[in-house]
Each structure stands twice: as C-alpha cells, then as structure tokens.
Write a protein that holds these residues in place. Structure first.
Motif, short mmCIF file in Angstrom:
data_model
loop_
_atom_site.label_atom_id
_atom_site.label_comp_id
_atom_site.label_asym_id
_atom_site.label_seq_id
_atom_site.Cartn_x
_atom_site.Cartn_y
_atom_site.Cartn_z
N LEU A 1 35.67 51.14 43.66
CA LEU A 1 36.12 50.27 44.59
C LEU A 1 35.38 49.03 44.77
CD1 LEU A 1 37.43 52.51 47.33
CD2 LEU A 1 39.05 51.25 45.84
N LYS A 2 33.84 49.37 44.71
CA LYS A 2 32.85 48.31 44.71
C LYS A 2 33.16 47.34 43.65
CE LYS A 2 28.09 47.19 45.80
NZ LYS A 2 26.64 47.92 46.18
N GLN A 3 33.35 47.77 42.39
CA GLN A 3 33.69 47.07 41.31
C GLN A 3 34.72 46.04 41.46
OE1 GLN A 3 31.46 46.46 38.56
NE2 GLN A 3 29.86 47.60 39.69
N GLN A 4 35.91 46.74 41.68
CA GLN A 4 37.21 46.15 42.06
C GLN A 4 36.89 45.15 43.07
OE1 GLN A 4 40.38 49.01 42.80
NE2 GLN A 4 41.82 47.29 43.44
N ALA A 5 36.37 45.34 44.06
CA ALA A 5 36.04 44.22 45.17
C ALA A 5 35.49 43.06 44.66
CB ALA A 5 35.36 44.94 46.34
N LEU A 6 34.58 43.43 43.77
CA LEU A 6 33.70 42.34 43.15
C LEU A 6 34.50 41.15 42.30
CD1 LEU A 6 30.19 43.85 42.21
CD2 LEU A 6 30.72 42.17 44.20
N GLN A 7 35.66 41.59 41.73
CA GLN A 7 36.46 41.12 40.81
C GLN A 7 37.67 40.45 41.19
OE1 GLN A 7 37.67 44.28 38.13
NE2 GLN A 7 35.37 44.60 37.35
N ILE A 8 37.78 40.33 42.63
CA ILE A 8 39.12 39.90 43.41
C ILE A 8 38.35 39.19 44.53
CG2 ILE A 8 40.94 41.24 42.58
CD1 ILE A 8 40.95 42.64 44.95
N THR A 9 39.06 38.10 44.98
CA THR A 9 38.89 37.16 46.04
C THR A 9 39.51 38.02 47.45
OG1 THR A 9 40.84 35.86 46.23
CG2 THR A 9 39.07 34.95 44.80
N GLN A 10 38.49 37.60 48.54
CA GLN A 10 39.33 38.11 49.99
C GLN A 10 40.43 37.52 50.18
OE1 GLN A 10 36.54 37.23 53.43
NE2 GLN A 10 34.65 37.62 52.22
N LYS A 11 40.74 36.54 49.75
CA LYS A 11 42.11 36.01 49.98
C LYS A 11 43.10 36.87 49.29
CE LYS A 11 44.96 31.72 49.43
NZ LYS A 11 45.01 30.28 48.83
N ARG A 12 43.07 37.16 47.97
CA ARG A 12 43.71 38.20 47.25
C ARG A 12 43.93 39.39 48.03
NH1 ARG A 12 45.20 39.49 41.87
NH2 ARG A 12 46.42 41.39 42.11
N THR A 13 42.81 40.09 48.39
CA THR A 13 42.78 41.47 49.18
C THR A 13 43.57 41.20 50.29
OG1 THR A 13 40.37 41.67 48.32
CG2 THR A 13 41.28 43.30 50.11
N ILE A 14 43.66 40.09 51.03
CA ILE A 14 44.22 39.92 52.31
C ILE A 14 45.68 39.95 52.01
CG2 ILE A 14 44.66 38.51 54.21
CD1 ILE A 14 41.70 37.89 54.27
N HIS A 15 46.11 39.04 51.05
CA HIS A 15 47.69 38.96 50.42
C HIS A 15 48.21 40.28 50.19
CE1 HIS A 15 50.45 39.10 47.05
NE2 HIS A 15 50.83 38.05 47.75
N ASP A 16 47.44 41.12 49.49
CA ASP A 16 47.94 42.52 48.93
C ASP A 16 48.02 43.28 50.38
OD1 ASP A 16 47.88 41.63 46.48
OD2 ASP A 16 45.77 42.82 45.97
N LEU A 17 47.04 43.36 51.21
CA LEU A 17 47.29 44.08 52.44
C LEU A 17 48.64 43.55 53.24
CD1 LEU A 17 43.47 44.16 53.88
CD2 LEU A 17 44.83 46.24 53.53
N GLU A 18 48.70 42.39 53.22
CA GLU A 18 49.95 42.14 53.86
C GLU A 18 51.36 42.46 53.26
OE1 GLU A 18 49.42 37.67 54.01
OE2 GLU A 18 48.14 38.02 55.96
N ALA A 19 51.30 42.44 51.77
CA ALA A 19 52.22 42.88 50.92
C ALA A 19 52.70 44.49 51.22
CB ALA A 19 52.11 42.88 49.28
#
Length: 330
Positions: A284-302
């Motif tokens: 998960l740490k590797q994955q988190a480094l490869q995407i932005t917080q904005k992208r993560t928040i978008h995915d959470l909202e989805a």
C-alpha cells in the motif's frame, strides 16, 4: 479465560466504578440488569461480582481469583451460585421454578445465594411471571444478575425491580484485543474491529471461509486496478460477482475496499498508525507514492457513491461495473 477486575475496568470503567461503590459502601442491590451488546463483558462482570461476594481472601472489594470459591465460580461449580441459559430458544418456566426451589433451601456453604440468567429477554411469558414473583419477594443475601442485549423486551415490572446498568459498545481497540486473545491474527482482528463492534459477529466472520476469500478478492481487485486496470471489468465478471452475489455481501466487500483506499490516504497523510490492512502495508505504501491525494480522495468518493447506490437497490453487477470504471478513470 474470565476477565480480572483491572481488565474490565479498561473496557467498562463506568460500570466497574458503580459495582465497586456498591461493594465498598455495602449498598449491593438484590437484583441487577446488565444490558449491552455481545462481548461487552456483562457475564464477566457478573461473575466478578459473585466472586467479590464469596471470595475467601477478598482484597478490599476485589476477589483474589485464587481461593476455592473463586475457582469454583469460574468453573460453574459453586453450589450457591446458579447460572441459567436458554433451553433451546427460550428460558422455560420450569427453569425458573427449579431455581426458586433451590433458593428455598439453606445456602450450602453460607447464607448467600446468587443467580445469573443469560439472555433473560428470551424468557417465555410464564417464565417471566415466575421470575417476577421471585423478584417481588427477595430474601436477604440473595442476589440476581439478569443479562440481556435487548432490555426493551423485558416486562416493565421486572425492570422496575432491578438496578439497570448499561454496558457500552466495545471500541475498535477493545474488540481487536479481545479477538487477538482468541488467537485471531492481528491483520484480521484490526479489520474485523472496523467492520463490526460485535464480538460474536466478528468471530463468526473470521471462522467463515467466505470472509477469508472475500478479503483476498478485495485485495486482488485493488492490486489489479493499480497495476492492470484494463482487466478490472473481467475480474468483476469472473470472480467478484460470484462471491459477492447478495446485497449484504456486496456491502461488506465495498466496506473493505473503502478501508483499503482510506489506508492509502492515511499513508499519504503520514498517519500510518491508522492503517487497517497492516499485512499489506508495504504494498500500500508503494501504491500511495504513485498516486496523488486528489486521486485517492476521488476514489474514496467513488466507493462511497457506490455504497449509496447499493442502498437504492441498484443492480449489483451494474453498480460494480460503474465503480470499476470510475476507479480506472481516477
């Protein structure tokens, strides 16, 4: 293993303070109702209180847990401490009558007698009426502990004759520790403690092969969307829908997927101590480094949007297909 007084103070501080005050001030009620969810320590507290009343080496108000009386109460072998559980689906009138006949006899080893009734809300009408008569004419040195998860199902006339003590729901940390005491691996204990605050339900989920595979499929879906997103829809068709075919199952799957994306955001925000999928931390740490917080928040909202659609009875397969497309787009 039954809890010590100190352990229960950590889980139910207010309850244990009330019980302590009753013992210290010698203001013990003749009947208590302990109400609260499964796994909140109701029976442990009742047994501890019983030991405090019968202990041969009492330390102020705390039982020693070592004397013969304490050990016999723990093993349900004390002649003056009676425990009743439902006979099948209910507590029968005959069970209460047997208890009454036992209490008419002189205490075997002291003048004190105590009874614990589990799931008291499952009494038949006749059993409840028999218990009511018992509570209306309490003898000195007789103590009752009525345990229930549904206090509203008890007769008002019973509730009014007892001191009602509410046990709060377990915190995720309490439940995690309680599960680990039952040899549940930490990675599962942390996850289960986030999915439910019900100890029995958490244990049942862990012991269910379906849940183990469900967790694995959620992890696989996340990994696929991170590395091979074009295969996401195929995964939904071939693997996901067969396993998460019911609405309740789909909701559990979405809840776990939501937790993975929350873990990604936690890592991005340097809040690594809140990660739920602890055994997948490095990935998960590797994955988190490869995407932005904005992208993560978008995915959470989805995912949250998909959960809302689930409650509107949308077709499960269409719902998951749309979610995968949303997660692919970012």
């Amino acid at each position: 293993m039954n809890k010590t007084w100190e352990q229960l103070e950590q889980i139910q501080p207010n309850v244990m303070k009330m019980l302590k005050n009753g013992l210290v001030k010698e203001r013990v009620a003749h009947a208590y109702i302990f109400e609260g969810g499964k796994g909140t320590g109701k029976k442990d507290a009742a047994l501890l209180f019983a030991k405090s009343l019968f202990c041969l080496q009492l330390q102020q108000y705390k039982p020693c847990n070592q004397c013969s009386n304490c050990r016999r109460i723990d093993s349900a072998n004390h002649p003056d401490v009676h425990q009743i559980t439902p006979d099948g689906l209910s507590i029968k009138k005959e069970q209460i009558q047997h208890l009454q006949s036992e209490f008419m006899k002189t205490g075997v080893e002291s003048n004190r007698k105590l009874y614990i009734i589990e799931h008291v809300d499952k009494m038949t009408v006749n059993a409840a009426n028999s218990l009511l008569k018992f509570l209306e004419e309490p003898s000195s040195d007789t103590y009752a502990f009525l345990l229930t998860e549904q206090v509203h199902k008890l007769l008002n006339t019973i509730t009014s004759r007892c001191q009602v003590i509410a046990f709060r729901a377990l915190t995720p940390e309490d439940l995690r520790d309680k599960l680990m005491e039952q040899q549940v691996p930490q990675a599962f204990a942390v996850l289960l403690a986030k999915l439910t605050n019900n100890f029995e339900e958490a244990l049942q989920l862990y012991e269910d092969e379906w849940f183990g595979l469900a967790r694995k499929l959620v992890i696989q879906l996340n990994e696929m969307l991170a590395t091979r997103p074009q295969q996401g829809l195929l995964f939904i068709h071939e693997k996901w829908m067969e396993h998460f075919s019911e609405k309740e199952q789909a909701e559990l799957g979405l809840n776990m997927l939501l937790m993975i994306y929350r873990d990604l955001l936690s890592i991005q925000l340097d809040q690594e101590n809140t990660v739920v999928f602890t055994d997948r931390f490095e990935q998960l740490k590797q994955q988190a480094l490869q995407i932005t917080q904005k992208r993560t928040i978008h995915d959470l909202e989805a995912i949250l949007k998909a959960k809302n659609k689930l409650n509107s009875n949308m077709n499960l397969q269409l719902l998951m297909e749309q979610l995968v497309l949303d997660l692919q787009e970012g």
